[in-house]
Design a protein around this motif. Structure first.
Motif, PDB file in Angstrom:
ATOM      1  N   ASN A 182       0.823  -1.225   0.000  1.00 14.10           N
ATOM      2  CA  ASN A 182       0.000   0.000   0.000  1.00 14.10           C
ATOM      3  C   ASN A 182       0.849   1.263   0.000  1.00 14.10           C
ATOM      4  O   ASN A 182       0.648   2.159  -0.811  1.00 14.10           O
ATOM      5  CB  ASN A 182      -0.925   0.006   1.216  1.00 14.10           C
ATOM      6  N   ALA A 183       1.820   1.335   0.921  1.00 15.43           N
ATOM      7  CA  ALA A 183       2.639   2.555   1.021  1.00 15.43           C
ATOM      8  C   ALA A 183       3.466   2.754  -0.245  1.00 15.43           C
ATOM      9  O   ALA A 183       3.634   3.884  -0.726  1.00 15.43           O
ATOM     10  CB  ALA A 183       3.551   2.472   2.245  1.00 15.43           C
ATOM     11  N   PHE A 184       3.956   1.669  -0.783  1.00 13.61           N
ATOM     12  CA  PHE A 184       4.768   1.725  -1.998  1.00 13.61           C
ATOM     13  C   PHE A 184       3.905   2.202  -3.183  1.00 13.61           C
ATOM     14  O   PHE A 184       4.303   3.064  -3.964  1.00 13.61           O
ATOM     15  CB  PHE A 184       5.341   0.316  -2.247  1.00 13.61           C
ATOM     16  N   ARG A 185       2.679   1.636  -3.286  1.00 13.17           N
ATOM     17  CA  ARG A 185       1.784   2.022  -4.381  1.00 13.17           C
ATOM     18  C   ARG A 185       1.451   3.516  -4.298  1.00 13.17           C
ATOM     19  O   ARG A 185       1.443   4.226  -5.318  1.00 13.17           O
ATOM     20  CB  ARG A 185       0.494   1.196  -4.323  1.00 13.17           C
ATOM     21  N   GLU A 186       1.195   3.989  -3.071  1.00 14.77           N
ATOM     22  CA  GLU A 186       0.859   5.415  -2.919  1.00 14.77           C
ATOM     23  C   GLU A 186       2.028   6.304  -3.334  1.00 14.77           C
ATOM     24  O   GLU A 186       1.831   7.359  -3.941  1.00 14.77           O
ATOM     25  CB  GLU A 186       0.447   5.687  -1.461  1.00 14.77           C
ATOM     26  N   GLN A 187       3.252   5.869  -3.023  1.00 18.33           N
ATOM     27  CA  GLN A 187       4.449   6.603  -3.483  1.00 18.33           C
ATOM     28  C   GLN A 187       4.496   6.696  -5.004  1.00 18.33           C
ATOM     29  O   GLN A 187       4.739   7.756  -5.573  1.00 18.33           O
ATOM     30  CB  GLN A 187       5.717   5.841  -3.074  1.00 18.33           C
ATOM     31  N   VAL A 188       4.294   5.538  -5.642  1.00 21.74           N
ATOM     32  CA  VAL A 188       4.436   5.481  -7.104  1.00 21.74           C
ATOM     33  C   VAL A 188       3.310   6.283  -7.763  1.00 21.74           C
ATOM     34  O   VAL A 188       3.559   7.066  -8.695  1.00 21.74           O
ATOM     35  CB  VAL A 188       4.435   4.011  -7.587  1.00 21.74           C
ATOM     36  N   GLU A 189       2.097   6.118  -7.263  1.00 21.78           N
ATOM     37  CA  GLU A 189       0.968   6.878  -7.838  1.00 21.78           C
ATOM     38  C   GLU A 189       1.176   8.383  -7.645  1.00 21.78           C
ATOM     39  O   GLU A 189       0.911   9.178  -8.554  1.00 21.78           O
ATOM     40  CB  GLU A 189      -0.351   6.432  -7.183  1.00 21.78           C
ATOM     41  N   GLY A 190       1.655   8.771  -6.467  1.00 23.97           N
ATOM     42  CA  GLY A 190       1.912  10.183  -6.208  1.00 23.97           C
ATOM     43  C   GLY A 190       2.997  10.735  -7.114  1.00 23.97           C
ATOM     44  O   GLY A 190       2.897  11.857  -7.621  1.00 23.97           O
TER      45      GLY A 190
END
Ligand code: ZN
Length: 340
Positions: A182-190
């Motif tokens: 989750n945290a990694f995905r939010e980084q990449v999407e951001g």
């Protein structure tokens, strides 16, 4: 420059028994992560950690089976299939990297630092940490060569039980897979969103913005920039490391690793001074996402009070909301001295 440090501050009114039941106002603050928009709470409490009984923890750990000690490593830990790692295990200097029996990812390794069961935090220098990190990088590069589907890479570390480690014997956990956490995905999407809106790297802009403000900026070591997180992830404020020129760990060189390890050891010296003897580290990297950059977070971990309570409670567990008891800006100057 479009990096925004948004925060809401407020005050809660109450009759305070420690001030003769006078009307008092307790300040609180909600911060918004400039990359993901995720919120976190920041308090300013007079908290000071007490030194944990490290000898007791180590003593208890020696009474249970340790698969990473030399007497058991060969016969009690798994090997990689020969078509992946012909030698079965990766050995580099004093480090040994084996498959993780509890695979968190499609590809999950465990890099054991050395033959020493207990590696004291005081001894975590670039020299003592280098082999395990180098072995982890070697492993991730090998994974990328053999599995073209993996896109997300991380190197993770729970040091000592308060950080979640079930085995005191120091080890890293390098992971690679097709689905980010989750945290990694939010980084990449951001990162992608920021790139689309500004045609710039968020990470480079963040460094510029933090340098200008000079409230949380710690310094630069070689290719690595160090800054305290605007929205802390942990009970005590955490530190971020950003490699603004590195899109992927797969192209990480010796100098990049050295830059990272020097900064990490600086932070650990500071944490020791603060009586913190446990921490988490994660390094995040995509395979080739052009808007993203290799970055890491170092979170202090502790049992805050003598009763041994966890520093993770309902806010993080149930609300996925971080909170910290000391503002990073109040710590930055002291921590910065370890970078000079
Ligand atoms: Zn051991």
């Amino acid at each position: 420059m479009s990096v925004e440090f948004k925060r809401i501050t407020g005050r809660t009114r109450l009759l305070n028994p420690f001030k003769g039941n006078a009307l008092d106002e307790i300040p609180f603050e909600i911060r918004f992560d400039p990359l993901t928009g995720a919120t976190g709470r920041v308090f300013d409490l007079p908290f000071k950690a007490e030194r944990p009984d490290v000898a007791d923890i180590v003593g208890r750990s020696k009474k249970v089976f340790c698969p990473f000690c030399p007497a058991s490593l060969e016969k009690s830990t798994p090997e990689f299939p020969k078509d992946f790692i012909p030698e079965g295990r990766i050995k580099l200097g004093g480090a040994t990297l084996i498959p993780n029996l509890a695979p968190f990812e499609k590809h999950a390794g465990v890099a054991i630092f050395s033959q020493e069961h207990f590696l004291p935090m005081e001894n975590l220098t670039p020299e003592t940490m280098r082999d395990a990190f180098s072995a982890s990088l070697l492993y991730l590069k090998r994974v990328a060569q053999t599995d073209p589907l993996v896109q997300f890479f991380s190197i993770n570390w729970n040091y000592m039980p308060p950080a979640g480690s079930s085995i005191v014997h120091a080890h890293l956990q390098p992971n690679a897979g097709e689905v980010p956490t989750n945290a990694f995905r939010e980084q990449v999407e951001g990162s992608r969103r920021y790139w689309q809106e500004h045609e710039q790297s968020f990470w480079q802009d963040l460094i510029q913005a933090e340098k200008q403000r000079n409230e949380r900026y710690l310094g630069e070591i070689g290719s690595a920039f160090w800054v305290m997180s605007f929205v802390p992830a942990s009970f005590l404020p955490d530190v971020q490391c950003i490699l603004p020129d590195q899109v992927t760990l797969l192209e990480f060189g010796d100098e990049d690793l050295e830059s990272f390890l020097k900064g990490l050891s600086n932070i650990l010296k500071y944490l020791l001074e603060e009586n913190v003897y446990s921490f988490n580290v994660s390094i995040f990297s995509t395979k080739e996402e052009k808007s993203h950059r290799v970055n890491a977070r170092i979170c202090p971990r502790l049992l805050p009070r003598p009763i041994g309570n966890s520093d993770i409670a309902y806010p993080q567990m149930m609300h996925r909301e971080s909170f910290t008891v000391r503002p990073p800006e109040g710590i930055c100057q002291r921590l910065k001295e370890f970078f000079s």
